[in-house]
Design a protein around this motif. Structure first.
Motif, PDB file in Angstrom:
ATOM      1  N   MET A   1      -5.789   6.926  19.632  1.00 43.86           N
ATOM      2  CA  MET A   1      -7.229   7.715  19.202  1.00 43.86           C
ATOM      3  C   MET A   1      -6.574   7.076  17.202  1.00 43.86           C
ATOM      4  SD  MET A   1      -7.984  11.218  18.622  1.00 43.86           S
ATOM      5  CE  MET A   1      -9.287  11.910  17.428  1.00 43.86           C
ATOM      6  N   LEU A   2      -5.231   7.778  17.183  1.00 46.06           N
ATOM      7  CA  LEU A   2      -4.383   7.797  15.510  1.00 46.06           C
ATOM      8  C   LEU A   2      -4.690   5.679  15.185  1.00 46.06           C
ATOM      9  CD1 LEU A   2      -1.556   9.762  14.878  1.00 46.06           C
ATOM     10  CD2 LEU A   2      -3.954  10.399  13.825  1.00 46.06           C
ATOM     11  N   GLU A   3      -4.824   5.106  16.445  1.00 46.39           N
ATOM     12  CA  GLU A   3      -5.043   3.796  16.044  1.00 46.39           C
ATOM     13  C   GLU A   3      -5.935   2.962  15.152  1.00 46.39           C
ATOM     14  OE1 GLU A   3      -2.602   1.936  19.123  1.00 46.39           O
ATOM     15  OE2 GLU A   3      -1.066   1.909  18.659  1.00 46.39           O
ATOM     16  N   GLN A   4      -6.988   3.640  16.245  1.00 45.82           N
ATOM     17  CA  GLN A   4      -8.394   3.543  16.378  1.00 45.82           C
ATOM     18  C   GLN A   4      -8.972   4.010  14.340  1.00 45.82           C
ATOM     19  OE1 GLN A   4     -10.529   5.268  19.535  1.00 45.82           O
ATOM     20  NE2 GLN A   4      -9.878   3.579  20.512  1.00 45.82           N
ATOM     21  N   LEU A   5      -7.883   5.415  14.642  1.00 45.98           N
ATOM     22  CA  LEU A   5      -8.582   6.097  13.206  1.00 45.98           C
ATOM     23  C   LEU A   5      -7.804   4.990  11.942  1.00 45.98           C
ATOM     24  CD1 LEU A   5      -8.591  10.147  14.307  1.00 45.98           C
ATOM     25  CD2 LEU A   5     -10.686   8.932  13.553  1.00 45.98           C
ATOM     26  N   PHE A   6      -6.570   4.774  12.151  1.00 43.10           N
ATOM     27  CA  PHE A   6      -5.792   4.894  10.882  1.00 43.10           C
ATOM     28  C   PHE A   6      -4.930   3.507  11.543  1.00 43.10           C
ATOM     29  CE2 PHE A   6      -5.808   9.161  10.855  1.00 43.10           C
ATOM     30  CZ  PHE A   6      -6.536   9.744   9.388  1.00 43.10           C
ATOM     31  N   PRO A   7      -5.610   2.654  11.143  1.00 40.77           N
ATOM     32  CA  PRO A   7      -5.643   1.655  12.243  1.00 40.77           C
ATOM     33  C   PRO A   7      -4.104   0.240  10.973  1.00 40.77           C
ATOM     34  CG  PRO A   7      -8.099   0.602  11.568  1.00 40.77           C
ATOM     35  CD  PRO A   7      -7.111   2.332  11.172  1.00 40.77           C
ATOM     36  N   ASN A   8      -4.299   0.186   9.637  1.00 40.44           N
ATOM     37  CA  ASN A   8      -3.902   0.159   8.520  1.00 40.44           C
ATOM     38  C   ASN A   8      -2.308   0.668   8.385  1.00 40.44           C
ATOM     39  OD1 ASN A   8      -5.716  -2.346   8.216  1.00 40.44           O
ATOM     40  ND2 ASN A   8      -6.855  -0.858   7.904  1.00 40.44           N
ATOM     41  N   LEU A   9      -2.679   2.476   8.604  1.00 41.70           N
ATOM     42  CA  LEU A   9      -1.630   2.565   8.485  1.00 41.70           C
ATOM     43  C   LEU A   9      -0.545   2.632   9.264  1.00 41.70           C
ATOM     44  CD1 LEU A   9      -0.587   4.764   6.227  1.00 41.70           C
ATOM     45  CD2 LEU A   9      -1.612   6.867   7.735  1.00 41.70           C
ATOM     46  N   ILE A  10      -0.831   2.850  10.211  1.00 40.66           N
ATOM     47  CA  ILE A  10       0.222   3.076  11.549  1.00 40.66           C
ATOM     48  C   ILE A  10       0.755   2.069  11.255  1.00 40.66           C
ATOM     49  CG2 ILE A  10      -0.119   2.600  13.914  1.00 40.66           C
ATOM     50  CD1 ILE A  10      -1.450   5.011  13.406  1.00 40.66           C
ATOM     51  N   VAL A  11       0.975   0.989  11.240  1.00 40.61           N
ATOM     52  CA  VAL A  11       1.414  -0.128  11.094  1.00 40.61           C
ATOM     53  C   VAL A  11       2.989   0.299  10.080  1.00 40.61           C
ATOM     54  CG1 VAL A  11       0.701  -1.607  12.244  1.00 40.61           C
ATOM     55  CG2 VAL A  11       0.120  -1.625   9.887  1.00 40.61           C
ATOM     56  N   LYS A  12       2.627   0.941   9.116  1.00 42.68           N
ATOM     57  CA  LYS A  12       3.686   1.218   7.819  1.00 42.68           C
ATOM     58  C   LYS A  12       3.749   2.154   8.123  1.00 42.68           C
ATOM     59  CE  LYS A  12       0.274  -2.204   4.824  1.00 42.68           C
ATOM     60  NZ  LYS A  12      -1.124  -1.724   5.925  1.00 42.68           N
ATOM     61  N   LEU A  13       3.936   3.510   9.182  1.00 41.79           N
ATOM     62  CA  LEU A  13       4.370   4.704   8.596  1.00 41.79           C
ATOM     63  C   LEU A  13       5.774   4.506   8.198  1.00 41.79           C
ATOM     64  CD1 LEU A  13       3.246   5.980  12.098  1.00 41.79           C
ATOM     65  CD2 LEU A  13       2.445   6.447  10.183  1.00 41.79           C
ATOM     66  N   PRO A  14       6.377   4.238   8.088  1.00 42.31           N
ATOM     67  CA  PRO A  14       7.710   4.450   7.585  1.00 42.31           C
ATOM     68  C   PRO A  14       8.059   3.714   6.050  1.00 42.31           C
ATOM     69  CG  PRO A  14       8.642   2.823   9.741  1.00 42.31           C
ATOM     70  CD  PRO A  14       7.148   2.986   9.473  1.00 42.31           C
ATOM     71  N   GLU A  15       6.338   3.023   5.238  1.00 40.45           N
ATOM     72  CA  GLU A  15       7.039   3.232   4.137  1.00 40.45           C
ATOM     73  C   GLU A  15       5.629   4.316   3.629  1.00 40.45           C
ATOM     74  OE1 GLU A  15       4.751   0.082   0.637  1.00 40.45           O
ATOM     75  OE2 GLU A  15       5.012  -0.879   3.229  1.00 40.45           O
ATOM     76  N   PHE A  16       4.845   4.525   4.541  1.00 36.22           N
ATOM     77  CA  PHE A  16       4.029   5.388   4.012  1.00 36.22           C
ATOM     78  C   PHE A  16       4.588   6.968   3.949  1.00 36.22           C
ATOM     79  CE2 PHE A  16       1.221   8.795   6.033  1.00 36.22           C
ATOM     80  CZ  PHE A  16       0.279   9.388   4.242  1.00 36.22           C
ATOM     81  N   GLY A  17       5.751   7.148   5.122  1.00 38.68           N
ATOM     82  CA  GLY A  17       6.642   8.996   5.154  1.00 38.68           C
ATOM     83  C   GLY A  17       7.757   8.349   3.968  1.00 38.68           C
ATOM     84  N   GLN A  18       7.979   7.309   3.904  1.00 35.96           N
ATOM     85  CA  GLN A  18       9.149   7.286   2.158  1.00 35.96           C
ATOM     86  C   GLN A  18       7.973   8.067   1.417  1.00 35.96           C
ATOM     87  OE1 GLN A  18      12.399   6.440   2.682  1.00 35.96           O
ATOM     88  NE2 GLN A  18      12.400   7.331   0.225  1.00 35.96           N
ATOM     89  N   SER A  19       6.972   7.424   1.123  1.00 34.32           N
ATOM     90  CA  SER A  19       5.981   7.351  -0.305  1.00 34.32           C
ATOM     91  C   SER A  19       5.817   8.825  -0.138  1.00 34.32           C
ATOM     92  CB  SER A  19       5.161   7.011  -0.059  1.00 34.32           C
ATOM     93  OG  SER A  19       3.859   7.226   0.452  1.00 34.32           O
ATOM     94  N   ILE A  20       6.169   9.918   0.787  1.00 30.14           N
ATOM     95  CA  ILE A  20       5.588  11.132   1.103  1.00 30.14           C
ATOM     96  C   ILE A  20       6.622  11.870   0.226  1.00 30.14           C
ATOM     97  CG2 ILE A  20       5.517  13.276   2.056  1.00 30.14           C
ATOM     98  CD1 ILE A  20       3.208  11.342   4.301  1.00 30.14           C
ATOM     99  N   ILE A  21       8.248  11.401   0.966  1.00 31.43           N
ATOM    100  CA  ILE A  21       9.367  12.370   0.548  1.00 31.43           C
ATOM    101  C   ILE A  21       9.757  11.969  -1.550  1.00 31.43           C
ATOM    102  CG2 ILE A  21      11.995  11.409   0.404  1.00 31.43           C
ATOM    103  CD1 ILE A  21      11.329  11.302   3.721  1.00 31.43           C
ATOM    104  N   ASP A  22       9.517   9.765  -1.278  1.00 34.64           N
ATOM    105  CA  ASP A  22       9.231   9.979  -3.222  1.00 34.64           C
ATOM    106  C   ASP A  22       8.384  10.899  -3.708  1.00 34.64           C
ATOM    107  OD1 ASP A  22      11.213   8.608  -1.947  1.00 34.64           O
ATOM    108  OD2 ASP A  22       9.352   6.564  -2.608  1.00 34.64           O
ATOM    109  N   THR A  23       6.873  11.634  -3.040  1.00 32.66           N
ATOM    110  CA  THR A  23       6.999  12.236  -3.862  1.00 32.66           C
ATOM    111  C   THR A  23       6.952  14.190  -4.210  1.00 32.66           C
ATOM    112  OG1 THR A  23       4.088  11.206  -3.242  1.00 32.66           O
ATOM    113  CG2 THR A  23       4.463  13.487  -3.738  1.00 32.66           C
TER     114      THR A  23
END
Length: 223
Positions: free
Chosen positions: A1-23
């Motif tokens: 379901m997540l892959e269908q809703l956020f297809p572009n984000l799924i492949v960048k999850l580690p980077e996205f997680g780091q961006s949250i930490i940086d914030t």
């Protein structure tokens, strides 16, 4: 379901997680310095105001003017204007290190005014009673102004932290890192709508968490 809703984000999850930490890192550092310096300048504004315990028109006018000057500059413009100073102070003008300095410069005046407003709510009768008992200005500041304003100061801190979240997001426009930078690089420049939506959701969750915690602490300290 997540892959269908956020297809572009799924492949960048580690980077996205780091961006949250940086914030959160930028929020923590900026919030701490804003709390220290903003409280200091806010107290000075209150006690040097006409009719207060350390009345000093010159100090109040100069400090008030400087604070209003920095508050009048839109944050995105302030970042650009401080690039040379930031590079000199921090050694770089990009990334977390490059963002922290302008974030502090932008948020301290904002919090100082919030502190001034909070301390101004203290009943003058309490201050006069403290003076009558022979309390020194320092004692009045800590035992009356700051102690009696705890709920209002918590409210001011909550407002400021939420404002800093907005500043951090704007700082992403100049490569500061964090969720704002992630949203701009992928959501805006690469037209990944799902990435933008997810960044908005995360920012809403962070803001809601801060506001809820602030409301809780304010209720607990109100007497």
């Amino acid at each position: 379901m997540l892959e269908q809703l956020f297809p572009n984000l799924i492949v960048k999850l580690p980077e996205f997680g780091q961006s949250i930490i940086d914030t959160f890192v930028m929020l923590g550092i900026t919030g701490l310095f804003s709390l220290i310096f903003g409280t200091f300048f806010g107290v000075i504004l209150v006690v040097t105001k006409e009719g207060n315990i350390l009345e000093n028109k010159i100090v109040y006018t100069i400090l008030s003017t400087i604070i209003d000057l920095f508050r009048a500059i839109p944050f995105i413009i302030l970042i650009i204007a401080l690039i040379s100073v930031t590079r000199f102070v921090m050694g770089t003008s990009i990334g977390i290190r490059g963002a922290v300095f302008p974030l502090i410069v932008g948020s301290v005046p904002f919090f100082a005014r919030q502190v001034e407003s909070a301390l101004s709510e203290v009943d003058n009768g309490l201050i006069e009673a403290s003076q009558a008992m022979g309390c020194s200005p320092i004692e009045i500041i800590f035992r009356v102004y700051l102690k009696e304003s705890i709920p209002a100061l918590i409210r001011a801190t909550t407002i400021t932290l939420i404002a800093i979240i907005g500043y951090i997001s704007m700082a992403g426009a100049v490569g500061a890192g964090g969720i704002g930078d992630f949203a701009i690089r992928y959501g805006a420049y690469q037209y990944e709508t799902d990435t933008t939506i997810c960044c908005i959701i995360v920012l809403l969750l962070i803001t809601t968490l801060i506001q809820s915690l602030g409301n809780y602490l304010e209720r607990k300290t109100t007497h």
